[in-house]
Design an enzyme around this catalytic site. Structure first.
Site, PDB file in Angstrom:
ATOM      1  N   CYS A   2     -50.642  60.555 -39.110  1.00  0.00           N
ATOM      2  CA  CYS A   2     -49.982  61.928 -39.201  1.00  0.00           C
ATOM      3  C   CYS A   2     -49.690  62.146 -37.948  1.00  0.00           C
ATOM      4  O   CYS A   2     -49.614  61.497 -36.976  1.00  0.00           O
ATOM      5  CB  CYS A   2     -51.033  62.542 -40.064  1.00  0.00           C
ATOM      6  SG  CYS A   2     -52.465  63.273 -39.034  1.00  0.00           S
TER       7      CYS A   2
ATOM      8  N   VAL B 270     -60.456  64.558 -28.910  1.00  0.00           N
ATOM      9  CA  VAL B 270     -60.874  63.777 -30.341  1.00  0.00           C
ATOM     10  C   VAL B 270     -59.637  63.194 -30.635  1.00  0.00           C
ATOM     11  O   VAL B 270     -59.473  61.828 -31.048  1.00  0.00           O
ATOM     12  CB  VAL B 270     -61.371  64.746 -31.424  1.00  0.00           C
ATOM     13  CG1 VAL B 270     -61.300  64.070 -32.629  1.00  0.00           C
ATOM     14  CG2 VAL B 270     -62.596  65.583 -31.015  1.00  0.00           C
TER      15      VAL B 270
ATOM     16  N   ASN C  41     -63.153  70.959 -45.513  1.00  0.00           N
ATOM     17  CA  ASN C  41     -63.605  69.861 -45.273  1.00  0.00           C
ATOM     18  C   ASN C  41     -65.020  69.391 -45.787  1.00  0.00           C
ATOM     19  O   ASN C  41     -65.520  68.522 -45.373  1.00  0.00           O
ATOM     20  CB  ASN C  41     -63.459  69.409 -43.702  1.00  0.00           C
ATOM     21  CG  ASN C  41     -62.141  69.444 -43.454  1.00  0.00           C
ATOM     22  OD1 ASN C  41     -61.162  69.421 -44.092  1.00  0.00           O
ATOM     23  ND2 ASN C  41     -61.729  69.589 -42.022  1.00  0.00           N
TER      24      ASN C  41
ATOM     25  N   ARG D 103     -54.665  62.289 -46.445  1.00  0.00           N
ATOM     26  CA  ARG D 103     -55.262  61.138 -45.887  1.00  0.00           C
ATOM     27  C   ARG D 103     -56.687  61.417 -46.451  1.00  0.00           C
ATOM     28  O   ARG D 103     -57.439  60.270 -46.400  1.00  0.00           O
ATOM     29  CB  ARG D 103     -55.507  61.357 -44.212  1.00  0.00           C
ATOM     30  CG  ARG D 103     -54.052  61.579 -43.738  1.00  0.00           C
ATOM     31  CD  ARG D 103     -54.256  61.624 -42.338  1.00  0.00           C
ATOM     32  NE  ARG D 103     -54.672  59.997 -41.992  1.00  0.00           N
ATOM     33  CZ  ARG D 103     -55.891  59.948 -41.658  1.00  0.00           C
ATOM     34  NH1 ARG D 103     -56.900  60.563 -41.744  1.00  0.00           N
ATOM     35  NH2 ARG D 103     -56.476  58.727 -41.195  1.00  0.00           N
TER      36      ARG D 103
HETATM   37  C1  EPZ Z   1     -62.127  65.197 -40.151  1.00  0.00           C
HETATM   38  O1  EPZ Z   1     -61.075  63.893 -39.935  1.00  0.00           O
HETATM   39  C2  EPZ Z   1     -61.375  66.242 -40.553  1.00  0.00           C
HETATM   40  N1  EPZ Z   1     -60.934  65.999 -41.862  1.00  0.00           N
HETATM   41  C3  EPZ Z   1     -60.240  66.779 -39.670  1.00  0.00           C
HETATM   42  O2  EPZ Z   1     -59.851  68.136 -39.944  1.00  0.00           O
HETATM   43  C4  EPZ Z   1     -61.058  66.873 -38.109  1.00  0.00           C
HETATM   44  O3  EPZ Z   1     -59.877  67.207 -37.303  1.00  0.00           O
HETATM   45  C5  EPZ Z   1     -61.625  65.756 -37.866  1.00  0.00           C
HETATM   46  O4  EPZ Z   1     -62.634  65.217 -38.849  1.00  0.00           O
HETATM   47  C6  EPZ Z   1     -62.446  65.762 -36.556  1.00  0.00           C
HETATM   48  O5  EPZ Z   1     -63.418  66.771 -36.611  1.00  0.00           O
HETATM   49  C7  EPZ Z   1     -61.835  66.220 -43.115  1.00  0.00           C
HETATM   50  O6  EPZ Z   1     -62.905  66.265 -42.863  1.00  0.00           O
HETATM   51  C8  EPZ Z   1     -60.966  65.964 -44.480  1.00  0.00           C
HETATM   52  P1  EPZ Z   1     -62.836  61.394 -37.576  1.00  0.00           P
HETATM   53  P2  EPZ Z   1     -61.530  62.490 -39.768  1.00  0.00           P
HETATM   54  O7  EPZ Z   1     -62.541  60.217 -38.350  1.00  0.00           O
HETATM   55  O8  EPZ Z   1     -62.617  62.259 -40.220  1.00  0.00           O
HETATM   56  C9  EPZ Z   1     -61.149  58.105 -34.832  1.00  0.00           C
HETATM   57  C10 EPZ Z   1     -58.313  69.377 -40.614  1.00  0.00           C
HETATM   58  O9  EPZ Z   1     -57.515  70.077 -39.734  1.00  0.00           O
HETATM   59  N2  EPZ Z   1     -61.431  56.888 -35.751  1.00  0.00           N
HETATM   60  O10 EPZ Z   1     -63.634  62.151 -37.155  1.00  0.00           O
HETATM   61  O11 EPZ Z   1     -60.413  61.714 -40.341  1.00  0.00           O
HETATM   62  C11 EPZ Z   1     -59.777  58.983 -35.060  1.00  0.00           C
HETATM   63  O12 EPZ Z   1     -58.770  58.268 -34.817  1.00  0.00           O
HETATM   64  C12 EPZ Z   1     -58.382  67.871 -40.311  1.00  0.00           C
HETATM   65  O13 EPZ Z   1     -58.816  70.065 -41.709  1.00  0.00           O
HETATM   66  C13 EPZ Z   1     -61.163  55.474 -35.538  1.00  0.00           C
HETATM   67  O14 EPZ Z   1     -60.559  55.189 -34.620  1.00  0.00           O
HETATM   68  O15 EPZ Z   1     -61.463  62.495 -38.099  1.00  0.00           O
HETATM   69  C14 EPZ Z   1     -60.055  60.174 -34.231  1.00  0.00           C
HETATM   70  O16 EPZ Z   1     -59.753  59.923 -32.938  1.00  0.00           O
HETATM   71  C15 EPZ Z   1     -57.453  67.473 -39.423  1.00  0.00           C
HETATM   72  N3  EPZ Z   1     -61.685  54.883 -36.506  1.00  0.00           N
HETATM   73  C16 EPZ Z   1     -61.656  60.146 -34.123  1.00  0.00           C
HETATM   74  O17 EPZ Z   1     -61.990  58.799 -34.434  1.00  0.00           O
HETATM   75  C17 EPZ Z   1     -61.957  55.065 -37.798  1.00  0.00           C
HETATM   76  O18 EPZ Z   1     -62.462  54.536 -38.939  1.00  0.00           O
HETATM   77  C18 EPZ Z   1     -62.200  61.170 -34.703  1.00  0.00           C
HETATM   78  O19 EPZ Z   1     -61.892  61.047 -36.293  1.00  0.00           O
HETATM   79  C19 EPZ Z   1     -62.202  56.687 -37.945  1.00  0.00           C
HETATM   80  C20 EPZ Z   1     -61.898  57.502 -36.901  1.00  0.00           C
END
Ligand code: EPZ
Length: 420
Positions: A118, A329, A24, A94
């Site tokens: 997903c 989360v 990540n 993604r």
């Molecule tokens: C990153 O995903 C990581 N992936 C994830 O790791 C990790 O679980 C996640 O952060 C939380 O730490 C990468 O870095 C490539 P978020 P990301 O945006 O950025 C909501 C793994 O296993 N949200 O921090 O997609 C979202 O739905 C993966 O390596 C919105 O609503 O996660 C979630 O509930 C899985 N609107 C929360 O925020 C948005 O525009 C946190 O998501 C963006 C996010």
């Protein structure tokens, strides 16, 4: 044909494992190479399917890639011809959304397939798009694609509704070449965000405050090439530490950073593990003891990482006592629990809380991986289950763990990959 992992449980793990670079951090940094009009050389890039997918995406844009020994990668994005990330690649990863910020920031255009949801949740990207609009981009959704256009982005003060890791990373990359200053409030503080900022500053960006919830980016005219070493993977580290703890064994993790996973080390000590750390190593010894159940509450960094939640469900499933695991989360990140129940785990789901009553022993069963970290949880359960556990759809694992069966086998685990 899908690969499966066959694990014979009951072995106490022992030995040493080298931790790879963080998936990540590598993914946003590879996307960030699009910002440079010079050559970038990256080292400590993990050998993972998601990295391969990202390299394929860059290649299709016309980036010149040279892959050396030990995954040392040279990226030359001085001339690129295409500004899009097609559906057939984005649907498998993604994190392709991370191409959006750099493409719009440097070239003023991007057509990125809208990442679907997903297994773990809807995972919208609205905050990414709203931030780009605030910086002057025209962003529309057409036929499942995000279409973004901008003359030149301008700085803005962005207050993110939620803490989003890739949202923070995308907007930081877009702001690097924008006209003027951008402030990102309620920014994600994950170490991978900080690693990306250090990489961008190495190219000449002017980013301050990464690692805090308020990031300041002073836009510059151009970014040059640089050399950079990706930081170690704190989730891979945590996963192997739990593998030793759950089997009553001991492990030395090398080439890692203990300061990146304080919240995980606190919980493992609470579970009864003896842990020593050095600048780039962590030693854990369970000395044959059964772990004590712990209560875990996932939240953005520096709190307990959601990516370690499934692994702690596995640990609690055979621990002494009752442990609760609260997931705050993602809205649907307990699929591994259903599979662990089939292995005899006594885990009750109450909304976003998994109440785990530890049992003496799990029993092997054929199970199915649903997402990257759930798969890791099932591997850990298989290591302690009586009999042979067959885990199906392990392509999820290959996306995020570098040679998992080799590393587990060097620790003494009886695990092998079969293709049926
Ligand atoms: C990153 O995903 C990581 N992936 C994830 O790791 C990790 O679980 C996640 O952060 C939380 O730490 C990468 O870095 C490539 P978020 P990301 O945006 O950025 C909501 C793994 O296993 N949200 O921090 O997609 C979202 O739905 C993966 O390596 C919105 O609503 O996660 C979630 O509930 C899985 N609107 C929360 O925020 C948005 O525009 C946190 O998501 C963006 C996010």
């Amino acid at each position: 044909m899908t690969d499966k992992l066959l694990i014979t449980g009951g072995v106490s793990l022992g030995g040493e494992v080298r931790i790879a670079g963080a998936k990540n951090a590598a993914l946003p940094i590879l996307a960030g190479t699009l910002l440079a009009d010079g050559k970038v050389t990256l080292s400590n890039v993990p050998h993972l399917h998601d990295v391969t997918t990202t390299l394929e995406l860059l290649g299709r844009m016309g980036v010149t890639l040279t892959i050396g020994e030990r995954m040392c990668i040279e990226v030359d994005a001085r001339e690129i011809k295409r500004f899009s990330a097609p559906y057939e690649l984005v649907k498998t990863m993604r994190a392709s959304i991370l191409m959006l910020g750099p493409l719009v920031g440097r070239f003023g255009r991007a057509d990125i397939s809208l990442p679907g949801g997903c297994a773990i949740g809807a995972r919208p990207v609205n905050l990414h798009l709203e931030g780009l609009r605030a910086m002057g981009a025209e962003v529309s959704l057409e036929n499942g694609y995000i279409r973004a256009r901008a003359e030149r982005l301008h700085g803005a003060r962005l207050v993110l509704d939620m803490v989003t890791v890739t949202g923070t990373e995308n907007l930081m990359m877009a702001a690097a070449l924008a006209d003027g200053e951008t402030v990102i409030e309620n920014a994600a503080r994950e170490p991978e965000v900080t690693d990306l900022a250090e990489f961008l500053n190495g190219m000449g960006a002017r980013i301050r405050g990464a690692g805090t919830d308020s990031i300041h980016v002073a836009g510059v005219e151009r970014l040059a090439g640089t050399r950079y070493r990706v930081l170690p993977d704190r989730i891979e580290t945590g996963t192997y530490l739990v593998a030793a703890a759950i089997t009553g064994g001991r492990i030395l993790c090398r080439d890692t950073r203990p300061d990146l996973l304080d919240a995980v080390l606190v919980k493992l000590r609470e579970a009864g593990a003896r842990i020593e750390t050095g600048p780039d190593w962590i030693r854990l010894d369970m000395a044959g003891r059964r772990p004590r159940a712990v209560d875990v509450y996932t939240a953005p960094y520096p709190a307990f990482p959601t990516d370690m939640q499934a692994q702690l469900c596995a640990l609690n499933s055979i621990a002494e006592g009752v442990g609760t695991v609260t997931e705050t989360v993602f809205e649907n990140r307990f699929m591994h629990v259903l599979e662990m129940q089939r292995m005899g785990a006594d885990i009750r789901l109450e909304g976003n809380v998994a109440v785990c009553r530890g049992v003496e022993r799990l029993t092997a069963a054929p199970v199915m991986a649903t997402d990257l970290r759930a798969s890791a949880g099932l591997v850990l359960a298989g290591l302690v289950a009586k009999g042979e556990t067959l885990i199906d759809r392990i392509y999820h694992i290959d996306r995020g763990y570098d040679n998992i069966e080799e590393k587990l086998a060097t620790l003494g685990a009886r695990v092998r990959r079969i293709s049926r």
